[in-house]
Design an enzyme around this catalytic site. Structure first.
Site, PDB file in Angstrom:
ATOM      1  CG  HIS A 205      42.875  40.260  24.525  1.00 30.37           C
ATOM      2  ND1 HIS A 205      43.559  41.459  24.377  1.00 30.37           N
ATOM      3  CD2 HIS A 205      43.509  39.587  25.510  1.00 30.37           C
ATOM      4  CE1 HIS A 205      44.570  41.487  25.235  1.00 30.37           C
ATOM      5  NE2 HIS A 205      44.555  40.384  25.942  1.00 30.37           N
TER       6      HIS A 205
ATOM      7  CG  HIS B 206      42.999  39.733  30.402  1.00 37.04           C
ATOM      8  ND1 HIS B 206      43.590  40.856  30.936  1.00 37.04           N
ATOM      9  CD2 HIS B 206      43.773  39.384  29.342  1.00 37.04           C
ATOM     10  CE1 HIS B 206      44.660  41.163  30.232  1.00 37.04           C
ATOM     11  NE2 HIS B 206      44.793  40.275  29.259  1.00 37.04           N
ATOM     12  CD  GLU B 207      43.252  35.859  27.676  1.00 39.63           C
ATOM     13  OE1 GLU B 207      43.411  36.295  26.515  1.00 39.63           O
ATOM     14  OE2 GLU B 207      44.138  35.953  28.543  1.00 39.63           O
TER      15      GLU B 207
END
Length: 824
Positions: free
Chosen positions: A488, A484-485
């Site tokens: 980004h 998820h990170e």
């Protein structure tokens, strides 16, 4: 004054007048003082008139840009290979006498915070064209407005760039005979507009200019949310000083950083992703359109390690008095809100058998055909962003599946990081690369932050913060959060939302891509991937359903400004709708509805078609800010009318982005997910547990005990959520549940559901599990405080108060406020 707001409620003001004047670069020169819990020093700001500035006298100011031929003439006069020096040699302490002298001379005109001038301090959004200086009899002075709060500003001055040796190369003169305001501003303009290949030279001169002497103090005043700066008699942005130095220090209670102790009991300070962003760390332009570069030198005691958003893996420089200096830089223009710093006694976690550089090489996966195609496309692709040293233009970086990375953690968590995290990073980086192509950033640091961190993770340029909650219980939660990170890096950082209310453009994409990356990292078969994705979808649908039922309608809308999204005032000031609502940081509607919209689009177009489009979108829009319509228009234009299946931007706005509640296209999907094999397996286990519970309540003999199957972590989450719907579970069943699945050893998502069961059924034997969760998993514990208080059970309420007393001193401010309202 354009807008007056209540600073304690709802909307976050972005006061900076970015249409009038823009920050192009920040130089930070700071000392970290752990004894007094302050960061102090200076920030040097390099400015350019904004494209939207209008001269109040009626003259056309233009953009302040010189002719390109002149720029090229200057650009090519000297080779661009000057090494970056250490700007930390000129330290805050060396300059402190200047501040003391200025404080003495200006004592009569300064308020208790060191602010000069007599402008009335009021809260609101100021117009830089409407400040009238009474001494000038109605002639308006230009006002530079920066977003700022919780700071003590000591002094503001203009910086004399002409004092820098060699700076004359940015002018037509071999030496300066007459130093004027125009000459100083011309130098800055030529410096900030150097071409990308001169980035080393540009950083060198930024650092040298930051050390140049001042050439006159500037008047300033502070309001609740802003710092306003002016120079007497200067009426336009073009004539306003293009380099200013602000001497300031943070306040211990400042909301952009948190002073705490790590899991080993050692002091640390870090930016925790505050709703007010970085304005309590340094004065800045907060609106996302204010894209700037930065270089920061930070000094701290030799026992501390300084990590920061930076392209370089900084090595410390030894200073006197047992202090080290660390310098980081960024050459890709980014919003100031993405700047991140963490100072603590972090220990680097290294693999036993090889160095991290070797690890990157060993774990780099062979390039795919898609990779080779991207390499070929790099050379001919024209980027749409402002000029900077872009990795997407470099064929050698296009095939780099795993960028260099480091892992840092408190000493007591090093072993936990070695077990899972260290091995997961190259897998997740490689799967992200195989999905989207070129990594936007050159390297990555991963830091396990203190227990008071209010989220499971946060991504910033070149650095990811992870909560300790992702470490225990196997690889599932750690891997998905890491994915998820990492996502980004593309969506949220390299491509940002032009209007911060459109969070789904960051969080929705990261949530959808975390599944894509994690499936790839696990090397699952097509059938296995489909089953896991359907299980994930069902879990997220249940979460969205619950959130819609328990939140106000206006907080459920992904585009709350609707057709006014992206609009700002004449000066560039605006507000982030609901940006200050304490409950907003705990809501996941932007993650979930955004995820379901993208899942819906991928299913309509086909996964391969959708991901192929996503790579094109990244290539076109990296380094830029977007609105929802930029993505949707390009998507629908990229596919044929037949593939579009009647989709339109207007329909997507109406069904997904501009309305509250569950989107209509989503309402009929749950049956499909409920029929998947992994979900059916959970349903069978739920039935067994209900039967077992019925027998236990009737105290029947145990000769026909159920045989329970082993479940995946996400299946365990669904199992426990399903059992939460049962009115009563007897203690014997709860004990068997914990024993069968080793719930105390599972990941934080599973343990959270276990704690909910313990609280609901008042299972006192496991109250210690709840207590441990509230202390060690603070990012996820707020909801449990509410459950403990709602039960109106004296023991549970006592437990809630006990845990809050133990953690409140170091708890995240927003979390502590919400919990305190529950308790008191």
């Amino acid at each position: 004054m354009e807008t007056v707001l209540d600073p304690s409620r709802d909307d976050l003001p972005l006061t900076a007048n970015t249409n009038h004047i823009l920050v192009k670069h920040y130089e930070l020169d700071l000392d970290v003082d752990f004894e007094n819990h302050v960061i102090e020093g200076a920030i040097i700001i390099f400015l350019e008139p904004g494209s939207g500035y209008r001269d109040p006298s009626g003259a056309d100011e233009g953009s302040g840009q010189s002719e390109s031929s002149e720029s090229c003439e200057v650009e090519t006069s000297v080779p661009c290979h000057i090494p970056v020096t250490n700007p930390g040699a000129f330290s805050f302490k060396m300059r402190s006498n200047d501040i003391a002298d200025s404080d003495k001379s200006e004592k009569d005109t300064s308020d208790k915070n060191g602010n000069h001038g007599s402008m009335e301090q009021t809260y609101g959004i100021f117009s830089s064209e409407n400040y009238c200086n009474p001494e000038n009899h109605g002639i308006e002075d230009f006002l530079l407005i920066l977003d700022c709060c919780d700071l003590s500003v000591l002094k503001v001055e203009e910086v004399d760039a002409t004092a820098v040796p060699g700076i004359e190369r940015f002018t037509r003169s071999a030496k300066f005979t007459n130093v004027s305001r125009e000459l100083r501003n011309q130098i800055v303009h030529e410096l900030v507009t150097l071409p990308a290949y001169c980035w080393k030279e540009q950083l060198y001169y930024y650092a040298r200019c930051s050390q140049a002497p001042g050439c006159g103090e500037l008047l300033f005043t502070s309001s609740t949310w802003s710092l306003q700066i002016r120079k007497m008699g200067v009426k336009t942005a073009t004539d306003f000083p293009h380099i200013i130095r602000i001497w300031y220090k943070t306040k211990p209670e400042g909301r952009s950083i948190t002073w705490t102790t790590d899991q080993s009991g050692r002091p640390c300070v870090y930016t925790m992703g505050s709703p007010i962003n970085n304005r309590a760390l340094f004065p800045c332009q907060e609106p996302p359109v204010a894209m700037s570069t930065w270089q920061a030198t930070v000094r701290a005691a030799a026992s501390f390690v300084v990590l920061m958003s930076g392209e370089n893996s900084a090595k410390p420089t030894q200073l006197q008095e047992g202090r080290l200096s660390w310098t980081y830089y960024v050459t890709m223009p980014m919003p100031a809100s993405t700047f991140t710093i963490a100072v603590g006694s972090w220990k680097e976690v290294k693999p036993e058998s090889c160095s991290l550089n070797e690890l990157s090489t060993v774990t780099s996966f062979p390039p795919s055909k898609a990779d080779y195609r991207l390499v070929l496309e790099c050379a001919k692709w024209i980027c749409g962003h402002v000029e900077y040293p872009c990795r997407f233009q470099n064929p050698s970086t296009a095939s780099q599946a795993v960028i260099p990375y480091r892992v840092f953690a408190p000493e007591c968590l090093q072993h936990c990081c070695e077990e899972n995290l260290l091995q997961l990073i190259p897998q997740c980086l490689s799967s992200a690369h195989s999905t989207l192509g070129t990594h936007p950033f050159t390297r990555l640091d991963v830091l396990i932050v203190p227990a008071n961190f209010a989220s499971l993770g946060m991504a910033s340029p070149h650095i990811i913060f992870l909560s300790q909650s992702v470490l225990p219980g196997g690889t599932n939660l750690c891997g998905t959060r890491l994915c998820h990170e990492i996502a980004h890096a593309w969506f949220g950082l390299a491509i940002g939302a032009r209007d911060w209310t459109e969070e789904w453009l960051s969080e929705g994409f990261a949530t959808h891509l975390e599944d894509v990356f994690w499936i790839e990292a696990q090397k699952l078969s097509r059938d296995e991937a489909k089953e896991q994705l359907e299980l994930k979808a069902l879990l997220r649908w249940r979460r969205l359903r619950d959130e819609v039922q328990n939140s106000t309608e206006e907080m459920q809308v992904l585009r709350p400004n609707k057709d006014e999204t992206g609009q700002v005032s004449e000066s560039g000031a605006s507000v982030v709708k609901y940006g200050l609502k304490p409950e907003k940081i705990f809501m996941q509607v932007h993650y979930l509805k955004g995820y379901f919209l993208l899942r819906f689009l991928a299913s309509r177009l086909g996964e391969e078609t959708y991901l192929s489009f996503l790579r094109k979108f990244v290539h076109k829009f990296h380094g830029q800010l977007i609105l929802s319509q930029d993505f949707l228009h390009m998507l629908l234009e990229d596919i044929s009318e037949e593939e579009r299946l009647g989709l339109s931007v207007e329909d997507i706005f109406q069904n997904w982005l501009d309305t509250s509640g569950i989107p209509k296209p989503l309402q009929g999907e749950t049956q499909t997910w409920a029929e998947s094999r992994l979900v059916q397996q959970v349903n069978d286990e739920v039935t067994k547990w209900i039967r077992a519970n019925l027998r236990a309540r009737k105290r029947r003999r145990r000769e026909n005990e159920e045989v329970f199957e082993k479940l995946l972590p996400d299946q365990l989450v669904l199992l426990l959520e399903s059992l939460l719907e049962e009115k009563t579970l007897c203690p014997r069943i709860l004990q068997s549940l914990e024993k069968k699945y080793h719930l105390r050893e599972q990941d934080a998502e599973v343990r959270h559901r276990w704690c909910e069961l313990v609280i609901k059924h008042k299972y006192t034997k496991a109250y210690e599990d709840v207590e441990r969760f509230l202390q060690e998993d603070q990012a996820m514990g707020v909801y449990l405080y509410g459950e403990l208080m709602v039960s109106e059970n004296a023991k549970q309420q006592q437990l809630a108060h006990k845990c809050f007393e133990m953690t409140k001193e170091h708890m995240d401010i927003s979390s502590a406020k919400v919990v305190a309202e529950m308790l008191f």
